[in-house]
Design a protein around this motif. Structure first.
Motif, PDB file in Angstrom:
ATOM      1  N   ALA A   1       3.924  42.498 -10.007  1.00 40.89           N
ATOM      2  CA  ALA A   1       2.553  42.642 -10.507  1.00 40.89           C
ATOM      3  C   ALA A   1       1.916  41.331 -10.958  1.00 40.89           C
ATOM      4  N   PRO A   2       2.565  40.524 -11.801  1.00 46.76           N
ATOM      5  CA  PRO A   2       1.909  39.277 -12.243  1.00 46.76           C
ATOM      6  C   PRO A   2       1.526  38.374 -11.075  1.00 46.76           C
ATOM      7  N   HIS A   3       2.398  38.284 -10.093  1.00 46.58           N
ATOM      8  CA  HIS A   3       2.138  37.392  -8.959  1.00 46.58           C
ATOM      9  C   HIS A   3       1.028  37.958  -8.075  1.00 46.58           C
ATOM     10  N   LEU A   4       1.014  39.264  -8.010  1.00 47.47           N
ATOM     11  CA  LEU A   4      -0.022  39.934  -7.225  1.00 47.47           C
ATOM     12  C   LEU A   4      -1.399  39.660  -7.812  1.00 47.47           C
ATOM     13  N   VAL A   5      -1.511  39.874  -9.119  1.00 50.80           N
ATOM     14  CA  VAL A   5      -2.810  39.688  -9.783  1.00 50.80           C
ATOM     15  C   VAL A   5      -3.224  38.221  -9.714  1.00 50.80           C
ATOM     16  N   GLU A   6      -2.264  37.335  -9.920  1.00 53.80           N
ATOM     17  CA  GLU A   6      -2.555  35.899  -9.839  1.00 53.80           C
ATOM     18  C   GLU A   6      -3.085  35.545  -8.452  1.00 53.80           C
TER      19      GLU A   6
ATOM     20  N   LEU B   1      -4.485  37.550  -6.327  1.00 51.08           N
ATOM     21  CA  LEU B   1      -5.792  38.180  -6.102  1.00 51.08           C
ATOM     22  C   LEU B   1      -6.911  37.303  -6.661  1.00 51.08           C
ATOM     23  N   LEU B   2      -6.708  36.792  -7.874  1.00 49.50           N
ATOM     24  CA  LEU B   2      -7.741  35.957  -8.474  1.00 49.50           C
ATOM     25  C   LEU B   2      -7.911  34.661  -7.681  1.00 49.50           C
ATOM     26  N   ALA B   3      -6.808  34.092  -7.222  1.00 44.82           N
ATOM     27  CA  ALA B   3      -6.889  32.850  -6.450  1.00 44.82           C
ATOM     28  C   ALA B   3      -7.586  33.084  -5.118  1.00 44.82           C
ATOM     29  N   GLU B   4      -7.251  34.191  -4.472  1.00 40.27           N
ATOM     30  CA  GLU B   4      -7.835  34.505  -3.170  1.00 40.27           C
ATOM     31  C   GLU B   4      -9.325  34.798  -3.301  1.00 40.27           C
ATOM     32  N   ALA B   5      -9.707  35.457  -4.387  1.00 42.17           N
ATOM     33  CA  ALA B   5     -11.129  35.755  -4.597  1.00 42.17           C
ATOM     34  C   ALA B   5     -11.918  34.462  -4.768  1.00 42.17           C
ATOM     35  N   ALA B   6     -11.320  33.492  -5.456  1.00 44.72           N
ATOM     36  CA  ALA B   6     -12.017  32.221  -5.692  1.00 44.72           C
ATOM     37  C   ALA B   6     -12.103  31.386  -4.421  1.00 44.72           C
ATOM     38  N   ALA B   7     -11.078  31.483  -3.587  1.00 49.24           N
ATOM     39  CA  ALA B   7     -11.045  30.690  -2.347  1.00 49.24           C
ATOM     40  C   ALA B   7     -10.498  31.550  -1.227  1.00 49.24           C
ATOM     41  N   PRO B   8     -11.307  32.408  -0.650  1.00 44.68           N
ATOM     42  CA  PRO B   8     -10.800  33.362   0.340  1.00 44.68           C
ATOM     43  C   PRO B   8     -10.307  32.672   1.608  1.00 44.68           C
TER      44      PRO B   8
ATOM     45  N   ALA C   1      -6.155  39.165   4.012  1.00 46.16           N
ATOM     46  CA  ALA C   1      -5.443  38.797   2.779  1.00 46.16           C
ATOM     47  C   ALA C   1      -6.108  39.419   1.566  1.00 46.16           C
ATOM     48  N   ILE C   2      -7.425  39.266   1.463  1.00 48.88           N
ATOM     49  CA  ILE C   2      -8.109  39.787   0.280  1.00 48.88           C
ATOM     50  C   ILE C   2      -8.061  41.311   0.266  1.00 48.88           C
ATOM     51  N   ASP C   3      -8.173  41.931   1.436  1.00 50.80           N
ATOM     52  CA  ASP C   3      -8.108  43.391   1.488  1.00 50.80           C
ATOM     53  C   ASP C   3      -6.734  43.884   1.070  1.00 50.80           C
ATOM     54  N   ALA C   4      -5.683  43.198   1.547  1.00 52.05           N
ATOM     55  CA  ALA C   4      -4.317  43.606   1.210  1.00 52.05           C
ATOM     56  C   ALA C   4      -4.076  43.472  -0.293  1.00 52.05           C
ATOM     57  N   LEU C   5      -4.548  42.381  -0.867  1.00 49.53           N
ATOM     58  CA  LEU C   5      -4.385  42.175  -2.314  1.00 49.53           C
ATOM     59  C   LEU C   5      -5.148  43.238  -3.101  1.00 49.53           C
ATOM     60  N   ARG C   6      -6.330  43.573  -2.653  1.00 50.57           N
ATOM     61  CA  ARG C   6      -7.123  44.594  -3.355  1.00 50.57           C
ATOM     62  C   ARG C   6      -6.402  45.936  -3.322  1.00 50.57           C
TER      63      ARG C   6
ATOM     64  N   ALA D   1      -3.958  39.383 -19.780  1.00 46.21           N
ATOM     65  CA  ALA D   1      -3.321  38.070 -19.950  1.00 46.21           C
ATOM     66  C   ALA D   1      -4.095  36.968 -19.253  1.00 46.21           C
ATOM     67  N   ARG D   2      -5.076  37.346 -18.484  1.00 46.85           N
ATOM     68  CA  ARG D   2      -5.788  36.338 -17.696  1.00 46.85           C
ATOM     69  C   ARG D   2      -7.275  36.224 -18.066  1.00 46.85           C
ATOM     70  N   VAL D   3      -7.653  36.790 -19.202  1.00 47.77           N
ATOM     71  CA  VAL D   3      -9.034  36.667 -19.644  1.00 47.77           C
ATOM     72  C   VAL D   3      -9.353  35.219 -20.001  1.00 47.77           C
ATOM     73  N   GLU D   4      -8.412  34.575 -20.686  1.00 53.55           N
ATOM     74  CA  GLU D   4      -8.597  33.171 -21.059  1.00 53.55           C
ATOM     75  C   GLU D   4      -7.539  32.320 -20.358  1.00 53.55           C
ATOM     76  N   PRO D   5      -7.907  31.147 -19.857  1.00 52.71           N
ATOM     77  CA  PRO D   5      -9.298  30.674 -19.735  1.00 52.71           C
ATOM     78  C   PRO D   5     -10.049  31.514 -18.704  1.00 52.71           C
ATOM     79  N   PRO D   6     -11.371  31.618 -18.795  1.00 50.90           N
ATOM     80  CA  PRO D   6     -12.100  32.495 -17.880  1.00 50.90           C
ATOM     81  C   PRO D   6     -11.936  32.035 -16.435  1.00 50.90           C
ATOM     82  N   PRO D   7     -11.583  32.948 -15.562  1.00 46.13           N
ATOM     83  CA  PRO D   7     -11.482  32.557 -14.151  1.00 46.13           C
ATOM     84  C   PRO D   7     -12.875  32.325 -13.572  1.00 46.13           C
ATOM     85  N   SER D   8     -12.929  31.950 -12.317  1.00 49.68           N
ATOM     86  CA  SER D   8     -14.213  31.661 -11.661  1.00 49.68           C
ATOM     87  C   SER D   8     -15.046  32.933 -11.575  1.00 49.68           C
ATOM     88  N   ALA D   9     -16.344  32.743 -11.305  1.00 48.27           N
ATOM     89  CA  ALA D   9     -17.240  33.896 -11.199  1.00 48.27           C
ATOM     90  C   ALA D   9     -16.771  34.836 -10.094  1.00 48.27           C
ATOM     91  N   ALA D  10     -16.340  34.270  -8.971  1.00 51.06           N
ATOM     92  CA  ALA D  10     -15.886  35.116  -7.857  1.00 51.06           C
ATOM     93  C   ALA D  10     -14.672  35.941  -8.263  1.00 51.06           C
TER      94      ALA D  10
END
Lengths: 449, 443
Positions: A68-73, A75-82, A87-92, A109-118
């Protein structure tokens, strides 16, 4: 013996110290393995067709909840730089299948620091699709402007609206969390929360938002305009306490607040606000006078000009009649003499000030054994023009007398503006529902109690 | 047998007198027949000639009716000439009688007389008031949320630049005029510190919500009707192919109506369009630091974009010297229109099915109408008041006149149908004294 014991103790101590170290080394190895696993699947996804997303999601989740932690991490990285749609569909898909409590923990656990808008947009979409009442605070945290002075990012704002809509539609208890979310939310997010609650279609939203008026004066200017939207789904009669709070704002020093209160009073059909509104017709502010005049016309269906003396004269005459004759007329509705009942119906239909009150009495005549009286009652309800008549008129559509049905049908069309057929089922959706006790108690049991 | 011979001699004398009579009778009959045939032939000629004249009169009546409609469109009564003082048209005399039915509706009866022909046509027309397309700086179908610290006011680009008109002060900040209206078919939310120097008009049944420190100088009562976001009608204009302005290059489009496939202004390129012009394209792309220069001194410039509208960082629409910024983009597609960070946006944008997004640090002069308008915080919007003069909502193809009914009617006065002399003689007027229809309007 003693040296042996000391030796044994030393060995035991060493072993005890080494175990956590070994465990940490084992954890790190597992962690690295999981990260590598996710990376490998995503690398494959980069070349895969979007139709492979389901299969890739299953692969991502194969190691179990530890991923789970790696998955969510990821997902946030892929959303910022698809990298690729697959890939993004699979992560979602994979993230959506995590257990709610796991997802909540990882996101918190990932609220701070705020991730990118995407990335925040992605999180809000996920919470909107999977979240519940307890995730409302998380939604607010991820939607918060970053940096604070930047204001709400337009894309994040849109995603926030969707997340709130989904969350409130899925979990009735989320309404109970709105007040605490509002207190914690940055000022810019408050309108989003209030609007989402008002348009949630939850019968308890009107009362819940009304309580905010009483509890937090800063929210008045945001809550007041949305109360009529919340009232659409609220049971009738509307919460008297909320109406009282709205009326109280008619005397506010804040001009914008006064305007909002006047508009809300008209939209909520609060007849008790009429005397205050008539007073406000003499206010020096022309914009306020225009809003007040519109509210009075909406409340009474009278097209008197915006002249305070005209409205005052009408009000005085209505109040005098209500005090002196209203009770008598209502009593006459129960008379055994048909003529007397007819005369009372005619008389009550001409008085608009307390039309909701007269409507409740006239509605009883819709069940009268004499068909012409039932028909006259429907006609009187139409003349009074109060939405409180709707349930009785819908019921009258099942009357055995066609003339009564026709009269009730005409009244419904005139009161609602809808051209539906004379079938009770067709009109049921327009009737405000009675709030299920379960929902009301869920709201009351929210964290603010 | 002398008797029979003398009898015959007497009979012969009598028979000679009868032949003359019979001959005379035959001649008389022939004369009558010839006369009848001649008259019949003349009558047929007259009938043919009359039908030709009636046909001419019909067409003249149609032309006269059209003249009456033109007069109504222009705000005149619709009367063109009178029976005793008609207008001259196509060797005939015409007049139109207008009768108001109500405030918006007029009954027009056009009568024409040419040669022996007579015709009359009736039409009932209605003036439809088309609301201007750009009446507010922001107009959205969905809820409109003004982000925190957004400021909105108005100016008039025909009077010069915004900076030259921003001489007033509100709350410590300069502004031009307080006509910066915002409208929505749903609710309007002013987030913290948002300021509207104008009206904020939500849709029917909706309200305006004010967050901390927000302000509206004008009205906030909901509109009784929703704005009809009519779809963009893409005109059929033959395309001359793609138009590409190369990197750093320039190109000028003169006045007129133009069609292109894709219009692409590449990096640092400048496209100048001289109005009045209508440019119909499949897609519009404005490259990095490119320019669209507008010369609307002679008339407005309209871009009709059937597909996508894309602009990159640094692209701007700019007016040429002393020109008003009378440019409008009518965008038919539903894809988001995204103005990149830092973009300075000028002109009217109407995209009824698309969302318009101002990402960050933008400033805009013009008007923006779409399905939804999203913006960054601290944006400034300046409504260009001159935009409402040029473009109307395109209902009925933009024609303010709607023909409700059309039919042939009896010619009045009825004596004209009996008196089939030459038209001018029958009307008692001289052709050379009659004015042209355009000069015979009754204002």
């Amino acid at each position: 013996m003693r040296p042996a014991v000391a030796l044994l103790a030393g060995v035991a101590l060493l072993a005890a110290g080494a175990l956590p170290l070994r465990a940490a080394r084992a954890d790190a190895a597992v962690c690295a393995d999981l990260a590598a696993h996710v990376a490998a699947v995503l690398a494959a996804a980069a070349e895969a067709a979007p139709t492979r997303a389901e299969a890739l999601a299953a692969e991502l989740l194969a190691p179990g909840r530890e991923v789970a932690p790696h998955l969510v991490e990821a997902l946030l990285a892929e959303a910022a730089a698809p990298r690729s749609p697959a890939a993004i569909d699979a992560l979602r898909l994979a993230a959506a299948r995590l257990a709610p409590v796991v997802l909540r923990t990882e996101l918190a656990a990932r609220v701070e620091p705020p991730p990118s808008a995407a990335a925040r947009v992605e999180v809000l979409r996920l919470l909107g699709a999977r979240g519940g009442a307890r995730d409302l605070r998380l939604v607010v945290d991820f939607a918060a402007p970053a940096p604070p002075e930047a204001g709400v990012d337009p894309r994040v704002g849109r995603a926030l609206e969707g997340a709130l809509e989904g969350l409130l539609a899925r979990d009735a208890a989320a309404l109970g969390y709105v007040p605490s979310a509002l207190r914690a939310a940055p000022v810019e997010l408050r309108p989003y929360l209030v609007r989402a609650a008002a348009e949630s279609g939850r019968p308890a939203a009107f009362t819940q938002l009304g309580r905010l008026l009483a509890a937090d004066p800063d929210l008045d200017r945001i809550v007041l305009p949305f109360l009529p939207r919340a009232a659409i789904a609220a049971p009738r009669p509307l919460d008297a306490g909320v109406l009282r709070e709205v009326r109280g704002r008619l005397l506010a020093v804040d001009r914008l607040l006064q305007r909002s209160a006047a508009q809300a009073a008209g939209a909520l059909q609060d007849g008790a606000a009429v005397p205050l509104l008539v007073e406000l017709l003499a206010d020096p502010d022309p914009t306020l006078r225009a809003v007040v005049h519109a509210a009075l016309q909406r409340l009474t269906d009278l097209r008197l000009p915006a002249a305070p003396e005209r409205w005052s004269a009408w009000l005085a005459s209505e109040q005098a009649w209500g005090a002196a004759q209203g009770g008598r007329a209502c009593e006459a509705l129960r008379s055994a003499d048909v003529g007397e009942v007819l005369a009372a119906l005619r008389e009550l239909g001409e008085h608009r000030l307390e039309r909701e009150r007269w409507t409740r009495h006239v509605a009883e005549v819709v069940d009268h054994p004499h068909a012409p009286l039932r028909r006259s009652a429907c006609a009187t309800l139409r003349r009074l023009g109060s939405p409180a008549a709707l349930p009785s008129l819908v019921e009258a559509l099942s009357d055995p007398d066609p003339a009564v049905v026709a009269e009730a049908h005409g009244a419904l069309r005139a009161l609602t503006g809808h051209q539906l057929p004379p079938d009770p089922g067709a009109w049921d959706d327009l009737l405000p529902p009675a709030a299920p006790a379960r929902e009301l108690s869920a709201v009351r049991a929210g964290p603010d109690r | 047998m002398q008797t029979s011979r003398s009898h015959v001699r007497r009979d012969a004398g009598r028979r000679t007198g009868s032949v003359l009579v019979f001959a005379l009778m035959a001649i008389l009959v022939m004369t009558v027949v010839v006369t009848l045939l001649t008259q019949l032939s003349r009558g047929q000629d007259a009938a043919v000639s009359g039908r030709i004249d009636d046909s001419r009169a019909f067409h003249l009546a149609e032309a006269a009716l059209s003249e009456g409609m033109t007069a109504v469109r222009a705000g005149a009564t619709g009367n063109v000439g009178r029976p005793d003082a008609p207008a001259y048209l196509g060797r005939g005399a015409v007049w139109v009688t207008a009768t108001p039915v109500d405030a918006e509706t007029t009954r027009l009866v056009a009568t024409a007389a040419v040669g022996s022909g007579r015709a009359a046509l009736e039409a009932v027309v209605e003036i439809v008031e088309h609301e201007p397309l750009f009446t507010a700086v922001l107009n959205s179908r969905e809820q409109l949320t003004l982000n925190s610290s957004v400021r909105i006011d108005s100016y008039d680009s025909t009077l010069g630049t915004y900076a030259s008109q921003a001489v007033n002060v509100h709350d410590g900040a300069a502004y031009a005029n307080a006509g910066g209206d915002v409208t929505s078919n749903a609710g309007i939310v002013l987030n913290s510190g948002a300021t509207v120097l104008g009206d904020a008009i939500p849709g029917p049944g909706y309200s305006v919500a004010f967050n901390t420190g927000s302000y509206v100088s004008g009205a906030t009562a909901p509109s009784p009707t929703s704005f009809a976001f009519d779809p963009v009608d893409v005109p059929v204009v033959p395309s001359t192919g793609p138009l590409t302005v190369p990197q750093g290059g320039t190109h000028t489009v003169p006045p007129g109506t133009w069609g292109f496939d894709d219009l692409d202004i590449e990096r640092n390129g400048t496209l100048t369009v001289v109005g009045p012009a209508v440019v119909v394209v499949d897609s519009f792309t404005g490259g990095k630091d490119g320019r669209l220069a507008i010369d609307a001194s002679g008339g407005p410039v309209t871009f009709v974009v059937a597909g996508t509208y894309t602009v990159l960082n640094g692209f701007e629409n700019v007016p040429v010297a002393d020109s008003p910024m009378a440019v409008a983009f009518l965008i038919a597609a539903a894809q988001d229109i995204v103005f990149p960070s830092g973009a300075k946006v000028r002109g009217g944008y109407y995209a009824p099915d698309a969302n318009i997004v101002f990402t960050s640090a933008n400033e805009a002069w013009g008007s923006f109408g779409g399905n939804r308008v999203d913006m960054s915080s601290s944006m400034q919007f300046h409504y260009d008041e001159s935009l409402s003069d040029y473009w109307a909502n395109q209902e009925n193809g933009g024609d303010p006149l709607d023909v409700l009914m059309w039919r042939e009617v009896a010619v009045e006065p009825a004596i004209l149908l009996r008196d089939r002399r030459d038209a001018f003689a029958a009307l008692g007027v001289a052709a050379e004294d009659l004015p042209a229809p355009a000069d015979a309007w009754d204002l």
